[in-house]
Scaffold this motif. Structure first.
Motif, PDB file in Angstrom:
ATOM      1  N   VAL A   1      10.569  -4.093   6.331  1.00 19.48           N
ATOM      2  CA  VAL A   1      11.802  -3.399   5.945  1.00 19.48           C
ATOM      3  C   VAL A   1      12.668  -4.349   5.137  1.00 19.48           C
ATOM      4  O   VAL A   1      12.901  -5.495   5.547  1.00 19.48           O
ATOM      5  CB  VAL A   1      12.574  -2.890   7.189  1.00 19.48           C
ATOM      6  CG1 VAL A   1      13.880  -2.224   6.791  1.00 19.48           C
ATOM      7  CG2 VAL A   1      11.700  -1.927   7.994  1.00 19.48           C
ATOM      8  N   ALA A   2      13.143  -3.865   3.995  1.00 22.83           N
ATOM      9  CA  ALA A   2      14.006  -4.661   3.121  1.00 22.83           C
ATOM     10  C   ALA A   2      15.431  -4.666   3.665  1.00 22.83           C
ATOM     11  O   ALA A   2      15.933  -3.644   4.126  1.00 22.83           O
ATOM     12  CB  ALA A   2      13.990  -4.094   1.702  1.00 22.83           C
ATOM     13  N   LYS A   3      16.061  -5.827   3.604  1.00 22.46           N
ATOM     14  CA  LYS A   3      17.434  -5.986   4.089  1.00 22.46           C
ATOM     15  C   LYS A   3      18.320  -6.518   2.967  1.00 22.46           C
ATOM     16  O   LYS A   3      17.897  -7.371   2.184  1.00 22.46           O
ATOM     17  CB  LYS A   3      17.473  -6.974   5.270  1.00 22.46           C
ATOM     18  CG  LYS A   3      16.674  -6.518   6.480  1.00 22.46           C
ATOM     19  CD  LYS A   3      17.305  -5.311   7.127  1.00 22.46           C
ATOM     20  CE  LYS A   3      16.577  -4.896   8.396  1.00 22.46           C
ATOM     21  NZ  LYS A   3      17.275  -3.828   9.092  1.00 22.46           N
ATOM     22  N   ASP A   4      19.573  -6.028   2.926  1.00 23.52           N
ATOM     23  CA  ASP A   4      20.518  -6.547   1.935  1.00 23.52           C
ATOM     24  C   ASP A   4      21.204  -7.788   2.488  1.00 23.52           C
ATOM     25  O   ASP A   4      20.880  -8.267   3.583  1.00 23.52           O
ATOM     26  CB  ASP A   4      21.526  -5.461   1.512  1.00 23.52           C
ATOM     27  CG  ASP A   4      22.456  -5.001   2.637  1.00 23.52           C
ATOM     28  OD1 ASP A   4      22.565  -5.696   3.682  1.00 23.52           O
ATOM     29  OD2 ASP A   4      23.086  -3.946   2.471  1.00 23.52           O
ATOM     30  N   GLU A   5      22.173  -8.310   1.751  1.00 19.38           N
ATOM     31  CA  GLU A   5      22.848  -9.553   2.151  1.00 19.38           C
ATOM     32  C   GLU A   5      23.660  -9.408   3.442  1.00 19.38           C
ATOM     33  O   GLU A   5      24.013 -10.395   4.070  1.00 19.38           O
ATOM     34  CB  GLU A   5      23.735 -10.088   1.020  1.00 19.38           C
ATOM     35  CG  GLU A   5      24.775  -9.125   0.492  1.00 19.38           C
ATOM     36  CD  GLU A   5      24.226  -8.094  -0.519  1.00 19.38           C
ATOM     37  OE1 GLU A   5      24.927  -7.107  -0.773  1.00 19.38           O
ATOM     38  OE2 GLU A   5      23.102  -8.270  -1.019  1.00 19.38           O
ATOM     39  N   ASN A   6      23.914  -8.165   3.878  1.00 17.57           N
ATOM     40  CA  ASN A   6      24.637  -7.925   5.133  1.00 17.57           C
ATOM     41  C   ASN A   6      23.703  -7.573   6.291  1.00 17.57           C
ATOM     42  O   ASN A   6      24.155  -7.206   7.371  1.00 17.57           O
ATOM     43  CB  ASN A   6      25.666  -6.802   4.947  1.00 17.57           C
ATOM     44  CG  ASN A   6      26.696  -7.160   3.899  1.00 17.57           C
ATOM     45  OD1 ASN A   6      27.235  -8.264   3.900  1.00 17.57           O
ATOM     46  ND2 ASN A   6      26.950  -6.246   2.974  1.00 17.57           N
TER      47      ASN A   6
ATOM     48  N   ASN B   1       0.818  -1.218   0.000  1.00 13.27           N
ATOM     49  CA  ASN B   1       0.000   0.000   0.000  1.00 13.27           C
ATOM     50  C   ASN B   1       0.849   1.263   0.000  1.00 13.27           C
ATOM     51  O   ASN B   1       0.371   2.322  -0.380  1.00 13.27           O
ATOM     52  CB  ASN B   1      -0.903   0.046   1.235  1.00 13.27           C
ATOM     53  CG  ASN B   1      -2.032  -0.952   1.170  1.00 13.27           C
ATOM     54  OD1 ASN B   1      -2.251  -1.603   0.171  1.00 13.27           O
ATOM     55  ND2 ASN B   1      -2.756  -1.072   2.263  1.00 13.27           N
ATOM     56  N   TYR B   2       2.094   1.139   0.493  1.00 11.83           N
ATOM     57  CA  TYR B   2       2.951   2.317   0.683  1.00 11.83           C
ATOM     58  C   TYR B   2       4.404   1.881   0.601  1.00 11.83           C
ATOM     59  O   TYR B   2       4.750   0.788   1.045  1.00 11.83           O
ATOM     60  CB  TYR B   2       2.666   2.928   2.066  1.00 11.83           C
ATOM     61  CG  TYR B   2       3.668   3.965   2.498  1.00 11.83           C
ATOM     62  CD1 TYR B   2       3.511   5.295   2.114  1.00 11.83           C
ATOM     63  CD2 TYR B   2       4.769   3.623   3.275  1.00 11.83           C
ATOM     64  CE1 TYR B   2       4.438   6.252   2.504  1.00 11.83           C
ATOM     65  CE2 TYR B   2       5.686   4.577   3.669  1.00 11.83           C
ATOM     66  CZ  TYR B   2       5.529   5.894   3.276  1.00 11.83           C
ATOM     67  OH  TYR B   2       6.442   6.837   3.652  1.00 11.83           O
ATOM     68  N   THR B   3       5.223   2.750   0.042  1.00  7.10           N
ATOM     69  CA  THR B   3       6.665   2.518   0.049  1.00  7.10           C
ATOM     70  C   THR B   3       7.367   3.755   0.567  1.00  7.10           C
ATOM     71  O   THR B   3       7.064   4.887   0.152  1.00  7.10           O
ATOM     72  CB  THR B   3       7.201   2.203  -1.369  1.00  7.10           C
ATOM     73  OG1 THR B   3       6.721   3.196  -2.278  1.00  7.10           O
ATOM     74  CG2 THR B   3       6.753   0.828  -1.833  1.00  7.10           C
ATOM     75  N   GLY B   4       8.288   3.530   1.496  1.00  5.15           N
ATOM     76  CA  GLY B   4       9.184   4.583   1.956  1.00  5.15           C
ATOM     77  C   GLY B   4      10.523   4.376   1.280  1.00  5.15           C
ATOM     78  O   GLY B   4      10.596   3.823   0.182  1.00  5.15           O
ATOM     79  N   ARG B   5      11.585   4.775   1.948  1.00  4.50           N
ATOM     80  CA  ARG B   5      12.907   4.573   1.366  1.00  4.50           C
ATOM     81  C   ARG B   5      13.334   3.112   1.447  1.00  4.50           C
ATOM     82  O   ARG B   5      13.759   2.522   0.460  1.00  4.50           O
ATOM     83  CB  ARG B   5      13.945   5.466   2.059  1.00  4.50           C
ATOM     84  CG  ARG B   5      15.261   5.567   1.291  1.00  4.50           C
ATOM     85  CD  ARG B   5      16.268   6.459   1.981  1.00  4.50           C
ATOM     86  NE  ARG B   5      16.876   5.813   3.145  1.00  4.50           N
ATOM     87  CZ  ARG B   5      17.798   4.851   3.074  1.00  4.50           C
ATOM     88  NH1 ARG B   5      18.207   4.404   1.921  1.00  4.50           N
ATOM     89  NH2 ARG B   5      18.300   4.328   4.172  1.00  4.50           N
ATOM     90  N   THR B   6      13.186   2.506   2.637  1.00  2.00           N
ATOM     91  CA  THR B   6      13.573   1.099   2.819  1.00  2.00           C
ATOM     92  C   THR B   6      12.416   0.249   3.349  1.00  2.00           C
ATOM     93  O   THR B   6      12.569  -0.948   3.527  1.00  2.00           O
ATOM     94  CB  THR B   6      14.749   0.965   3.815  1.00  2.00           C
ATOM     95  OG1 THR B   6      14.335   1.450   5.096  1.00  2.00           O
ATOM     96  CG2 THR B   6      15.972   1.744   3.334  1.00  2.00           C
ATOM     97  N   SER B   7      11.286   0.873   3.597  1.00  3.32           N
ATOM     98  CA  SER B   7      10.151   0.154   4.191  1.00  3.32           C
ATOM     99  C   SER B   7       8.952   0.155   3.261  1.00  3.32           C
ATOM    100  O   SER B   7       8.845   0.969   2.337  1.00  3.32           O
ATOM    101  CB  SER B   7       9.765   0.781   5.529  1.00  3.32           C
ATOM    102  OG  SER B   7       9.241   2.080   5.318  1.00  3.32           O
ATOM    103  N   MET B   8       8.054  -0.766   3.557  1.00  2.00           N
ATOM    104  CA  MET B   8       6.810  -0.897   2.818  1.00  2.00           C
ATOM    105  C   MET B   8       5.701  -1.206   3.804  1.00  2.00           C
ATOM    106  O   MET B   8       5.931  -1.906   4.780  1.00  2.00           O
ATOM    107  CB  MET B   8       6.891  -2.071   1.825  1.00  2.00           C
ATOM    108  CG  MET B   8       7.923  -1.923   0.743  1.00  2.00           C
ATOM    109  SD  MET B   8       8.586  -3.526   0.232  1.00  2.00           S
ATOM    110  CE  MET B   8       9.737  -3.858   1.564  1.00  2.00           C
ATOM    111  N   VAL B   9       4.504  -0.687   3.545  1.00  3.10           N
ATOM    112  CA  VAL B   9       3.331  -1.086   4.311  1.00  3.10           C
ATOM    113  C   VAL B   9       2.555  -2.065   3.435  1.00  3.10           C
ATOM    114  O   VAL B   9       2.179  -1.736   2.312  1.00  3.10           O
ATOM    115  CB  VAL B   9       2.449   0.114   4.696  1.00  3.10           C
ATOM    116  CG1 VAL B   9       1.145  -0.362   5.336  1.00  3.10           C
ATOM    117  CG2 VAL B   9       3.201   1.045   5.635  1.00  3.10           C
ATOM    118  N   VAL B  10       2.376  -3.269   3.966  1.00  5.74           N
ATOM    119  CA  VAL B  10       1.635  -4.307   3.253  1.00  5.74           C
ATOM    120  C   VAL B  10       0.256  -4.408   3.888  1.00  5.74           C
ATOM    121  O   VAL B  10       0.129  -4.672   5.081  1.00  5.74           O
ATOM    122  CB  VAL B  10       2.369  -5.665   3.323  1.00  5.74           C
ATOM    123  CG1 VAL B  10       1.541  -6.754   2.646  1.00  5.74           C
ATOM    124  CG2 VAL B  10       3.752  -5.554   2.690  1.00  5.74           C
ATOM    125  N   GLY B  11      -0.773  -4.159   3.087  1.00 11.37           N
ATOM    126  CA  GLY B  11      -2.150  -4.300   3.543  1.00 11.37           C
ATOM    127  C   GLY B  11      -2.584  -5.743   3.396  1.00 11.37           C
ATOM    128  O   GLY B  11      -2.306  -6.382   2.382  1.00 11.37           O
TER     129      GLY B  11
END
Length: 182
Positions: free
Chosen positions: A115-120, A81-91
Motif C-alpha cells: 500500500v502506497a503512503k503519502d508524507e502523512n 501484477n495488479y493495481t487497485g486504488r492505493t494498493s499493488m500486488v507485487v509478484g
C-alpha cells in the motif's frame, strides 16, 4: 503523477551471494532471510511504481520449494501484477544458482500486497498498469480472483457465521481428536 505506467517501468531484479551468516542450523539458507529479501524487493518495486513510500499489507502463500545452499547466487525478480486504488500486488520469483555447475532452481514464488503512503502516512492513489500481453492480463485477473477468494475464506470462517457441524465430517478424517468442553 502518471495515470498509468508500464509494468517494465518498475520491474526489479536483485542478485545476492548467500553467505554462511544467512544459514540455519542445517546449513541451508534461513527462510527468514529469504522473506526479508523478498519484502525489500517488493517494497522497492511498489515504491518505484507508485513514487511513494509503501508498506506491506499482506503476503499471499509462501512455499519454500527447494533449499538454498551457502555459496549459491540468489536472484529475486519483482513485478507489479495488479493495481487497485492505493494498493499493488507485487509478484515475486526467487531462484538460486549453483556457481560451479550453473544449475538453477526455482525456490519460491509469492505475492505481496503493498500500500502506497503519502508524507502523512495516509494511503494514497497509485498509477494503474498498462497490460501489454496475455501473461500480464492473466496475472492481473489472477490477482482479482485471489482477492475475492481471500474475502470469501475470511467471511466463511468468521466467528459469527462458522458452523461446527458443517466441518465435523472433514475433521473426522484428519489427525485430530475432538473433545468439546461446552
Amino acid at each position: 503523477m502518471k495515470k498509468f505506467k508500464s509494468i517494465e517501468e518498475s520491474q526489479l531484479t536483485i542478485t545476492e551471494l548467500m553467505l554462511p551468516s544467512h544459514s540455519n542450523f542445517s546449513g541451508k539458507i534461513h527462510g527468514g532471510h529469504i522473506l526479508n529479501l523478498m519484502d525489500q524487493i517488493a517494497f522497492a518495486c511498489a515504491s518505484k511504481h507508485s513514487s511513494n513510500y509503501c508498506v506491506t499489507a499482506s503476503v499471499n502463500k509462501v512455499d519454500f520449494l527447494n533449499p538454498i545452499e551457502v555459496g549459491e547466487l540468489l536472484t529475486l525478480k519483482a513485478s507489479v501484477n495488479y493495481t487497485g486504488r492505493t494498493s499493488m500486488v507485487v509478484g515475486l520469483r526467487v531462484e538460486s544458482e549453483n556457481i560451479r555447475t550453473g544449475e538453477k532452481k526455482h525456490c519460491n514464488s509469492s505475492y505481496f500486497t503493498m500500500v502506497a503512503k503519502d508524507e502523512n502516512g495516509k494511503s494514497t492513489p497509485v498509477p494503474g498498469i498498462i497490460l501489454t500481453c496475455k501473461d500480464e492480463i492473466r496475472r492481473y485477473a489472477r490477482s482479482i480472483i485471489r482477492q475475492k477468494e481471500g474475502r470469501n475464506r475470511t467471511s466463511r470462517f468468521s466467528t459469527n457465521s462458522f458452523k461446527t457441524e458443517d466441518y465435523l465430517e472433514l475433521l473426522a478424517q484428519s489427525n485430530s481428536k475432538i473433545e468439546l468442553k461446552d
